[in-house]
Every structure is written in C-alpha cells, then in structure tokens.
Design an enzyme around this catalytic site. Structure first.
Site, short mmCIF file in Angstrom:
data_model
loop_
_atom_site.label_atom_id
_atom_site.label_comp_id
_atom_site.label_asym_id
_atom_site.label_seq_id
_atom_site.Cartn_x
_atom_site.Cartn_y
_atom_site.Cartn_z
CD GLN A 163 -3.06 0.84 2.20
OE1 GLN A 163 -3.98 0.09 1.90
NE2 GLN A 163 -2.99 1.41 3.39
CD GLU A 205 -1.83 7.98 3.23
OE1 GLU A 205 -0.62 7.65 3.24
OE2 GLU A 205 -2.70 7.33 3.83
CG ASP A 242 0.98 -0.14 5.33
OD1 ASP A 242 0.89 -1.33 5.73
OD2 ASP A 242 0.05 0.68 5.41
CD GLU A 290 1.71 0.81 8.64
OE1 GLU A 290 0.47 1.00 8.63
OE2 GLU A 290 2.54 1.71 8.38
CG ASP A 317 -2.35 0.68 10.96
OD1 ASP A 317 -3.04 1.10 11.90
OD2 ASP A 317 -2.54 1.05 9.78
CE LYS A 342 -3.08 4.50 10.58
NZ LYS A 342 -3.68 3.56 9.59
NE ARG A 371 -6.43 6.11 9.68
CZ ARG A 371 -7.27 5.19 10.15
NH1 ARG A 371 -7.76 5.32 11.37
NH2 ARG A 371 -7.61 4.14 9.42
CB SER A 372 -6.01 7.90 3.47
OG SER A 372 -7.19 7.28 3.92
CE LYS A 393 1.93 5.16 6.95
NZ LYS A 393 1.42 3.78 7.11
#
EC number: 4.2.1.11
Length: 442
Positions: A163, A205, A242, A290, A317, A342, A371-372, A393
C-alpha cells in the site's frame, strides 16, 4: 481552574471531500480550542466506530450529522462545567457516556473532536504550546518522518500490492534537514517517473500512484531517486513500506494473493510471504515493514517477528488499532516491535497517550500517524513531540493537509532551539546496533 462553558460541533470536509467533525470549545476565561477529526480508507476491523449517517441522498451516506448532534446535544451537556485542564476526566466522562467498548453509540469521531478541542483550549488557557501541555517540559524529540511517496494497494489503481512505499531520512541531523532531504528525493522521484513515462498524479496522501509493473519496481525506483538527490540509500535515507496485508489476504484459502508477483500473479502461504519479505529486506535498505500479515493471524505474526524482528522494525497498525488491550496481547506474545498510533482508531487523547506509554515501556517504538482522509489540523505534530515518540507518518511532500504537519514540526524545532533532538536511525531503539548498522551500510 478554568471551566468549559461552550462546546459546538459542525460538519466540515476532509482532504478527500468527505464530511468530518469539527469541534470548537470555549472556557469562561475566553480560552479556545478547535479539533478536526481525520478518517481512514484502509481501516482495521477492530477500530473504534466512526459514526456516519448512512443517508445515501446526502454525501453518498457519508454525512456526519449524527455525530455532530451527539456533540451538541449529548456530550456538551455532560462536559460543560468541567475543568478544561483535566483531560483525563473529560475523556473518561465521554467514554462512560458512550458506554460501548468501541464508541459505537456517540461515535469516535464525535468524542475525538471534543478531546482534541479540550486539549487545545487547555494549552491556550495556560498560554503554552500544545506539545508542552501534553508532554511537559521534557518534550524535546523531533520525529524521523516516514514520507509516503509511492502508493499501491488500496491507495492506488495499479499492479502493486503493497500500500505504501516510504522514505525515512535516518541520517539527517534535524527535522528541518530531514524534510529538505525528503523534498529533494520526492522531486527527483517525480523526474524519474516522468522519464519512464509513468503518471505523476498524486494520491490521497500526496504520493505518486504510477502504474508500476510489479512489487519490486517501487524499491528500485526509490533507490534511484535517493541517489539522484545526492544521498546514500540506507545511510542517509532508508526505505519503509506498508504491506497492508489484510487487504490481499484470502480468508478462504489462508493465502496471500499478490497480483504483482509473477506473470499472472501468485499466492503465498504466510511462511512463503515472510520469506519474500525477507528477500526484499536483504536486497534493499529497508528499515521498517508495516502490517506484513493479516490482522487476525497472531501466530503468523509471531513467526514473522521471530524471522524479521531482529533485522527491521515490524509495525502493527490494523493488528493493534492503537488499543492497549491488543497491544498488551502483542507484547505478551512477542508480536511486532512497533505500533502505529492513530488518534481516531481509539478516539481520545488519553487512550492514545496510554498506548504510546505502554509501547515504550515494552521496548516497542510508537509511530504517530495521520489518516488518508486528513485536515488542516496539526495535533499529531504536537503529539509526537509531546510523547518523544521519535517517528511520524504524515504523508508525502505534497498536499497542504500533509505539509501542514511538517511545517508545524519545523516551528516546534525552532521553538525548542538547542534543546531539541533528532535521533534518526538511533531512534529505532527496538533494533540493536548491529541491525541499525546493517541498514545504514547497504
């Protein structure tokens, strides 16, 4: 003591144009705080509930008027009158008012908006920066950024299964230098993609989502971009990625179906997939992986941690979802050696801080993450410094909602002056010196 006098929520938009919750909070002295809640695209199934309206005639069902009403009609009645500086009491009162294990009644998006707004108002009340309010006088460590510059998986429409592909300026001496190194590499990466005829449109992102041919090509291109920017892969800038493996895990077969392997795709058992990851680690300057396996396969995570955990950072995560119950289980089982943090996965700042503290006490690193679906809210930049977490991140070197966090980190570094510390590769205390040296010498 300064009493909360007014709380007001409204529906605003995040960086994807989807509704989210914004909360404003006032005290009797005139102090003010605002919190805006982010939203994820690739979400763990055990995350706290993000309350959406479900009315398809409005924002395609993604409206948050129910969460907004819960703030204005329920939470405000409970929280008005509290001392704004008593963050734990405020957060616990909302958790109790909700009464569910995953905040399904009020919505984590409603609760978190109030939690952030209260912390910001308290910092305003005390006339101090948010990072000082949350972390005290010892808040001084600036984080090593994980910059998501190439997207695949659920964040892109290409043949790359993983991802996110990220660069980490582990050899920088300050966060300012790290951001400059990341920016220069990002722009060189763009030039390389253009030369190869790939699209340089950016995703949610801020990273590129080119139609790459397989799962190895992103690593090859990143190494080239780092070198073209004038840096040494590993020593100056390492690579993190990730997998988001739950996204391509086949529950029926128990295998990982990868379209970016072989000519027509390939399926792997957990052991075979970990061997594939191990080969990538040996070939490229990888510092962090990740979610390498499905979020529900704890025994497979044990196997992966045993094989890879001495070489690189293994981040949970979807596995941990910023929840101390899952993290405690992972620590007991020897699963992963790092947790992604998060704030909206758990829903309050108090619980977020508890997760970071538990991780650090166990020798796990804690990576504060965006977050996205983000906003202009920069709370996570202050939080990562407050907790001396050492890693953040928060996206690529484009899109204002990502850059806002980097700009805030540079402001904080200026404010801290000579007391600030940027640890780079030495912030990976979950890896021994030999492992860190191996990464930086590739």
């Amino acid at each position: 003591m300064s009493i909360i006098t007014d709380i007001y929520a409204r529906e605003v938009l995040d960086s994807r144009g989807n509704p989210t919750v914004e909360v404003e909070l006032y005290t009797e002295s005139g102090a003010f705080g605002r919190g805006i809640v982010p939203s994820g695209a690739s979400t763990g199934e055990h995350e706290a509930v993000e309350l959406r309206d479900g009315d398809k005639s409005r924002f395609m069902g993604k409206g948050v008027t129910k969460a907004v009403d819960n703030v204005n009609k329920l939470i405000a009645k409970e929280i008005v009158g509290y001392d704004v500086t008593d963050q734990r009491a405020i957060d616990q009162a909302m958790i109790k008012l909700d009464g569910t294990p995953n905040k399904a009644k009020l919505g984590a998006n409603a609760i978190l908006g109030v939690s952030i707004a209260a912390a910001r108002a308290a910092a305003d009340e005390l006339e101090m920066p948010l990072y000082n309010y949350l972390g005290g006088f010892n808040a001084h460590v600036l984080p090593t950024p994980m910059m998501n510059v190439i997207n695949g998986g659920a964040h892109a429409n290409n043949d790359v299964d993983f991802q996110e592909f990220m660069i980490m300026p582990v050899g920088a001496s300050s966060v300012k230098e790290a951001i400059r190194m990341g920016s220069e590499t990002f722009h060189n990466l763009k030039a390389i993609l253009n030369e190869r005829g790939y699209s340089t449109a950016v995703g949610d992102e801020g990273g590129f989502a080119p139609d790459l041919k397989n799962n190895e090509e992103p690593f090859e291109i990143l190494v080239e971009a780092i070198e073209r920017a004038g840096y040494k892969p590993g020593k100056d800038i390492a690579i993190a990625f990730d997998c988001a493996a739950s996204e391509f895990y086949n529950e029926e077969t128990g295998k990982y179906d990868l379209k970016g392997e072989g000519e027509n795709g390939q399926s792997f058992t957990a052991e075979e997939f970990v061997d594939l990851l191990d080969s990538i680690v040996d070939k490229y300057p990888i510092v962090s992986i990740e979610d390498p396996l499905d979020e529900n396969n704890w025994e497979d995570w044990q196997m992966a941690t045993a094989k890879l955990g001495k070489k690189v950072q293994i981040v949970g995560d979807d596995l941990f979802v910023t929840n101390t119950d899952y993290l405690a289980k992972g620590i007991k089982m020897g699963v992963a050696n790092s947790i992604l943090i998060k704030v909206n996965q758990i829903g309050t700042l108090t619980e977020t801080v508890e997760a970071i503290e538990m991780a650090k006490e166990a020798g796990y690193t804690a990576i504060v993450s965006h977050r996205s679906g983000e906003t202009e809210d920069t709370t996570i930049a202050d939080l990562v410094v407050a907790m001396n977490a050492g890693q953040i991140k928060t996206g690529s070197m484009s899109r204002t909602e990502r850059i806002a966090k980097y700009n805030q980190l540079m402001r904080i570094e200026d404010q801290l002056e000579s007391t600030s510390e940027y640890k780079g590769i030495h912030g990976f205390y979950n890896l021994d010196e030999a492992a860190r040296n191996t990464i930086t010498s590739k």
